[in-house]
Design a protein around this motif. Sequence first.
Motif, mmCIF file in Angstrom:
data_model
loop_
_atom_site.group_PDB
_atom_site.id
_atom_site.type_symbol
_atom_site.label_atom_id
_atom_site.label_comp_id
_atom_site.label_asym_id
_atom_site.label_seq_id
_atom_site.Cartn_x
_atom_site.Cartn_y
_atom_site.Cartn_z
ATOM 1 N N ILE A 43 0.824 -1.217 0.000
ATOM 2 C CA ILE A 43 0.000 0.000 0.000
ATOM 3 C C ILE A 43 0.854 1.260 0.000
ATOM 4 C CG2 ILE A 43 -1.760 1.292 1.254
ATOM 5 C CD1 ILE A 43 -2.797 -1.396 2.308
ATOM 6 N N ASN A 44 1.797 1.365 0.954
ATOM 7 C CA ASN A 44 2.609 2.585 1.044
ATOM 8 C C ASN A 44 3.451 2.862 -0.187
ATOM 9 O OD1 ASN A 44 1.768 3.805 3.334
ATOM 10 N ND2 ASN A 44 3.510 3.252 4.604
ATOM 11 N N PRO A 45 4.175 1.873 -0.734
ATOM 12 C CA PRO A 45 5.006 2.168 -1.908
ATOM 13 C C PRO A 45 4.230 2.739 -3.084
ATOM 14 C CG PRO A 45 5.633 0.065 -0.953
ATOM 15 C CD PRO A 45 4.396 0.507 -0.238
ATOM 16 N N SER A 46 2.992 2.334 -3.224
ATOM 17 C CA SER A 46 2.193 2.848 -4.339
ATOM 18 C C SER A 46 1.745 4.284 -4.110
ATOM 19 C CB SER A 46 0.967 1.953 -4.547
ATOM 20 O OG SER A 46 0.092 2.022 -3.424
ATOM 21 N N ARG A 47 1.878 4.762 -2.875
ATOM 22 C CA ARG A 47 1.418 6.113 -2.559
ATOM 23 C C ARG A 47 2.549 7.061 -2.158
ATOM 24 N NH1 ARG A 47 -3.897 4.877 1.267
ATOM 25 N NH2 ARG A 47 -5.094 3.704 -0.290
ATOM 26 N N THR A 48 3.775 6.545 -2.068
ATOM 27 C CA THR A 48 4.875 7.378 -1.567
ATOM 28 C C THR A 48 5.874 7.711 -2.662
ATOM 29 O OG1 THR A 48 6.211 5.457 -0.934
ATOM 30 C CG2 THR A 48 4.708 6.358 0.717
ATOM 31 N N THR A 49 6.574 8.806 -2.454
ATOM 32 C CA THR A 49 7.702 9.176 -3.311
ATOM 33 C C THR A 49 8.947 9.266 -2.443
ATOM 34 O OG1 THR A 49 7.244 11.539 -3.015
ATOM 35 C CG2 THR A 49 6.288 10.464 -4.937
ATOM 36 N N SER A 50 10.057 8.859 -3.018
ATOM 37 C CA SER A 50 11.335 8.934 -2.315
ATOM 38 C C SER A 50 12.192 9.998 -2.961
ATOM 39 C CB SER A 50 12.051 7.579 -2.367
ATOM 40 O OG SER A 50 11.285 6.586 -1.723
ATOM 41 N N SER A 51 12.888 10.770 -2.189
ATOM 42 C CA SER A 51 13.675 11.878 -2.742
ATOM 43 C C SER A 51 15.022 12.005 -2.048
ATOM 44 C CB SER A 51 12.906 13.201 -2.625
ATOM 45 O OG SER A 51 12.663 13.525 -1.266
ATOM 46 N N MET A 52 15.964 12.607 -2.763
ATOM 47 C CA MET A 52 17.275 12.929 -2.207
ATOM 48 C C MET A 52 17.681 14.306 -2.728
ATOM 49 S SD MET A 52 19.488 9.401 -2.200
ATOM 50 C CE MET A 52 20.514 9.959 -0.825
ATOM 51 N N SER A 53 18.299 15.099 -1.891
ATOM 52 C CA SER A 53 18.752 16.434 -2.257
ATOM 53 C C SER A 53 20.270 16.481 -2.304
ATOM 54 C CB SER A 53 18.225 17.471 -1.260
ATOM 55 O OG SER A 53 16.812 17.513 -1.267
ATOM 56 N N PHE A 54 20.797 17.202 -3.273
ATOM 57 C CA PHE A 54 22.249 17.241 -3.440
ATOM 58 C C PHE A 54 22.649 18.475 -4.249
ATOM 59 C CE2 PHE A 54 20.220 14.740 -6.705
ATOM 60 C CZ PHE A 54 20.728 15.269 -7.882
ATOM 61 N N ARG A 55 23.926 18.770 -4.209
ATOM 62 C CA ARG A 55 24.524 19.810 -5.041
ATOM 63 C C ARG A 55 25.412 19.150 -6.092
ATOM 64 N NH1 ARG A 55 24.216 22.337 -0.017
ATOM 65 N NH2 ARG A 55 23.584 24.529 -0.048
ATOM 66 N N LYS A 132 11.482 -2.602 -6.071
ATOM 67 C CA LYS A 132 11.016 -3.528 -5.043
ATOM 68 C C LYS A 132 11.603 -3.198 -3.678
ATOM 69 C CE LYS A 132 10.277 -7.390 -8.227
ATOM 70 N NZ LYS A 132 10.648 -8.790 -8.577
ATOM 71 N N LYS A 133 12.818 -2.682 -3.681
ATOM 72 C CA LYS A 133 13.489 -2.384 -2.420
ATOM 73 C C LYS A 133 13.786 -0.892 -2.316
ATOM 74 C CE LYS A 133 15.861 -6.872 -2.165
ATOM 75 N NZ LYS A 133 17.194 -7.526 -2.081
ATOM 76 N N GLN A 134 13.629 -0.378 -1.105
ATOM 77 C CA GLN A 134 13.931 1.033 -0.879
ATOM 78 C C GLN A 134 15.413 1.321 -1.099
ATOM 79 O OE1 GLN A 134 13.287 2.860 3.117
ATOM 80 N NE2 GLN A 134 11.669 3.994 2.068
ATOM 81 N N GLU A 135 16.235 0.338 -0.797
ATOM 82 C CA GLU A 135 17.671 0.488 -1.006
ATOM 83 C C GLU A 135 17.986 0.733 -2.483
ATOM 84 O OE1 GLU A 135 21.712 -2.277 -0.875
ATOM 85 O OE2 GLU A 135 19.829 -3.036 -0.061
ATOM 86 N N THR A 136 17.245 0.059 -3.368
ATOM 87 C CA THR A 136 17.452 0.227 -4.805
ATOM 88 C C THR A 136 17.030 1.615 -5.263
ATOM 89 O OG1 THR A 136 16.932 -2.124 -5.039
ATOM 90 C CG2 THR A 136 17.079 -0.844 -7.057
ATOM 91 N N VAL A 137 15.983 2.143 -4.656
ATOM 92 C CA VAL A 137 15.547 3.510 -4.974
ATOM 93 C C VAL A 137 16.677 4.496 -4.684
ATOM 94 C CG1 VAL A 137 13.877 5.322 -4.481
ATOM 95 C CG2 VAL A 137 13.147 2.939 -4.445
ATOM 96 N N SER A 398 27.352 16.360 -4.105
ATOM 97 C CA SER A 398 27.411 16.496 -2.642
ATOM 98 C C SER A 398 25.984 16.374 -2.094
ATOM 99 C CB SER A 398 28.012 17.860 -2.273
ATOM 100 O OG SER A 398 27.944 18.085 -0.893
ATOM 101 N N PHE A 399 25.701 15.252 -1.427
ATOM 102 C CA PHE A 399 24.343 14.984 -0.940
ATOM 103 C C PHE A 399 24.087 15.671 0.398
ATOM 104 C CE2 PHE A 399 24.888 11.783 -4.119
ATOM 105 C CZ PHE A 399 23.610 11.592 -4.640
ATOM 106 N N GLU A 400 22.888 16.239 0.519
ATOM 107 C CA GLU A 400 22.487 16.911 1.749
ATOM 108 C C GLU A 400 22.259 15.905 2.876
ATOM 109 O OE1 GLU A 400 21.656 20.741 1.777
ATOM 110 O OE2 GLU A 400 23.312 20.086 0.501
ATOM 111 N N SER A 401 21.782 14.712 2.508
ATOM 112 C CA SER A 401 21.546 13.650 3.491
ATOM 113 C C SER A 401 21.959 12.324 2.873
ATOM 114 C CB SER A 401 20.058 13.613 3.884
ATOM 115 O OG SER A 401 19.790 12.490 4.701
ATOM 116 N N GLN A 402 22.394 11.402 3.710
ATOM 117 C CA GLN A 402 22.835 10.109 3.207
ATOM 118 C C GLN A 402 21.707 9.093 3.120
ATOM 119 O OE1 GLN A 402 25.944 9.783 1.977
ATOM 120 N NE2 GLN A 402 26.012 11.964 2.472
ATOM 121 N N SER A 403 20.500 9.488 3.475
ATOM 122 C CA SER A 403 19.360 8.569 3.428
ATOM 123 C C SER A 403 18.210 9.189 2.657
ATOM 124 C CB SER A 403 18.901 8.205 4.840
ATOM 125 O OG SER A 403 18.533 9.378 5.550
ATOM 126 N N LEU A 404 17.272 8.329 2.259
ATOM 127 C CA LEU A 404 16.113 8.781 1.501
ATOM 128 C C LEU A 404 15.156 9.579 2.369
ATOM 129 C CD1 LEU A 404 15.133 5.624 -0.577
ATOM 130 C CD2 LEU A 404 15.908 7.802 -1.514
#
Length: 455
Positions: A43-55, A132-137, A398-404
Amino acid sequence: MEKEEGGVTLGGIFRTIGKKIWIVVAATVVITLIAVLMFALVINPSRTTSSMSFRIEYPTSDSAKYPDGSPFSYRDLISYEVLEEAKASSEAFSSLDVKDLLKEDDISVSVNAALDGSDAVYTLSIKTSRFKKQETVERYLRAVADTLVARIKTNASELEFGIDAETFHSASFSEQLAFLKSQKQTITDQYNQWISLYTASYRVNGKTLANYLADVTVVYGDSTRTSFEKELANKGFDEIDLNSYETAKEAIDVLIDQLLEEQAFNQKIIDELRKDLAGSGSGDQPTVRAAEGVRATVDSVVDSSTDKETNGSSVIIMPGDLGLSEMLASYLKRNAEIEFQLEIFQTKDSATGAFVANDKPVRDFRAKVNKQFVSLSEAAKTLSAVSKSIYEKDTYASFESQSLNVNGGMSIVIVAVGVFVVAFLVACVIAYFVGSRKKPVAEAAQNETEENTQE
């Protein structure tokens, strides 16, 4: 035995449930785990977006341009080419359909930057269910950023500061000198730009930027350039059409013929001007009479020439602009220049006494120009290598955070707590009703047993 009568009490409910408490707890835990897994994986994966911020950091990033000067757009991060390159970087992304990803707008990019476009922070967002995996995202979003970094480095590695050899050698001498001047300026400007960004003492490939600048400063210096320009103007080398003939000697033969023809043509005009100057004591205006006489001479020369267009265009008469003496002086000056050039382009054959073409001065001048071209070409290659090294070292994401950062859907903790409470209450109700239905049956069996005993 008498049976105690009475209604349903709270204590009775708790006692009924208490007898089956472990079944209630077990059922609640199982239901909660199933619900959490459903939310987490379906349910959640179909409704969520994952993002990362970087320079995207590179030496000229504040200019919002690629190293070659072409405009940089943050939309390049989600171009089909970049997304496909990122996909190809790992087998883990092989199931991703990039065309469908873009078609469904399941990936997006935003930018937060200063008003001048500097210090830009890019945020890549992708629909979580694409993997399938958040790690892959997370790995894919990093791969997209790294792909753009690689593109910037490739762009920098292709920088060229030199002049195309074919273009240079097919140009006239004056154009070649202009090319050399422009190339020298381009190279020194680029080194000065690097020095302004990194300081003169910054070392690249074992040498400081100041050393590189000093090396190129002595190539085609101001004194050499001035000397070449004066020699070109004084000796008339630029009038030689080196590209229309197989050898410089052939080109010089043609030029000598043209100079001799022009010299003879000018001499006729000079003679006419001298006649007019000698007779200028009459009432006619000297410039008018001179112009008429010169025009008559030009017309007669042109009429007798086999190449009227060439001869006609070699003299320009502007009546009224020059006085008689000034007109005469200008033609005498031009013939003196021709005489000087003929002395350069001709040499007397000791055996025959005839004048023959002398291409050595032209060959020598061309050799000097070519030497500067070769030196500047080497300096341009060195600058390309220096620029490539700088970009290779100082271009990265240069990533602002190391996690999604996951947005949308429901919190798994809240879901787990809510499901646990509801499941527990439902299990209690079911346990109570099951227990309360079994109690009358048990009592009836007990009563029957007691009656049989009494009998």
